[in-house]
Design a protein around this motif. Structure first.
Motif, short mmCIF file in Angstrom:
data_model
loop_
_atom_site.label_atom_id
_atom_site.label_comp_id
_atom_site.label_asym_id
_atom_site.label_seq_id
_atom_site.Cartn_x
_atom_site.Cartn_y
_atom_site.Cartn_z
N UNK A 51 -4.56 -0.86 10.08
CA UNK A 51 -3.14 -1.21 10.14
C UNK A 51 -2.58 -1.39 8.75
N UNK A 52 -3.42 -1.70 7.77
CA UNK A 52 -2.94 -2.02 6.44
C UNK A 52 -2.86 -0.81 5.52
N UNK A 53 -3.92 0.00 5.48
CA UNK A 53 -3.94 1.11 4.51
C UNK A 53 -3.98 2.48 5.15
N UNK A 54 -4.14 2.57 6.48
CA UNK A 54 -4.11 3.85 7.17
C UNK A 54 -5.42 4.60 7.20
N UNK A 55 -6.49 4.06 6.62
CA UNK A 55 -7.78 4.73 6.60
C UNK A 55 -8.37 4.79 8.00
N UNK A 56 -9.01 5.91 8.34
CA UNK A 56 -9.67 6.04 9.63
C UNK A 56 -10.81 5.03 9.74
N UNK A 57 -10.90 4.36 10.88
CA UNK A 57 -11.97 3.40 11.11
C UNK A 57 -13.20 4.13 11.63
N UNK B 105 0.84 -1.19 0.00
CA UNK B 105 0.00 0.00 0.00
C UNK B 105 0.88 1.24 0.00
N UNK B 106 0.53 2.19 -0.84
CA UNK B 106 1.15 3.50 -0.81
C UNK B 106 0.24 4.39 0.02
N UNK B 107 0.81 4.95 1.10
CA UNK B 107 0.01 5.73 2.04
C UNK B 107 0.60 7.12 2.20
N UNK B 108 -0.27 8.05 2.58
CA UNK B 108 0.20 9.40 2.88
C UNK B 108 -0.40 9.84 4.20
#
Length: 160
Positions: free
Chosen positions: A152-158, A40-43
């Motif tokens: 934990x994988x892509x950084x998106x807010x849960x 995953x590319x995350x920012x």
């Protein structure tokens, strides 16, 4: 299974350049069928964090591509800057904090099997706990900790 030859699957520099500097979370995900890896590319925008968490099952390789920040573990705080590569062993507690320029990074680990829907096996009693708030709306992964605020994988807010 038929194997395909090596091929370019993304231009991460182009993906980073095309996204707003204030974009938070996944910009790209490896989606090739039959793969054994997730990438995953995350920012993280300036000043944003990924809360302290532990992945009890997987080692993670994190490669900083742009910007910088800090990785905090039980043992130390590590400076993050472009082309720095970190190995996060399974079971390690860690959090990330983006610096003043934000941070773009690649996260790579062995692919987890997809989630399945269904009840507990017939020989187990009790009701399944409601885990809907712990499933990532972007990638469908289940948070490994009940108090997790980000995937934990892509950084998106849960979702709460």
């Amino acid at each position: 299974m038929e194997h395909q030859g090596a091929r370019v699957v993304a231009d991460l520099g182009r993906e980073l350049a095309a996204a707003s500097p204030h974009t938070d979370g996944a910009l790209w995900q490896l989606a090739e069928s039959g793969r054994d890896l997730d990438a995953n590319l995350l920012r993280l925008p300036p000043g944003r964090t990924v809360a302290e968490h532990t992945d009890p099952l997987l080692d993670v390789l994190l490669v900083v591509l742009e910007g910088g920040g800090e990785l905090r573990t039980d043992a130390a705080t590590q400076e993050l800057r472009p082309i720095r590569v970190l190995w996060l062993p399974k079971g390690s507690r860690r959090s990330l904090a983006a610096g003043v320029d934000g941070m773009g990074y690649l996260s790579v680990h062995v692919r987890r099997p997809g989630l399945t829907i269904g009840g507990p096996p017939a020989d187990e009693g009790g009701e399944a706990a409601c885990l809907l708030g712990q499933v990532c709306p972007a990638c469908g992964r289940l948070a490994t900790e009940r108090a997790a605020r980000f995937c934990w994988s892509c950084g998106t807010a849960l979702e709460a």
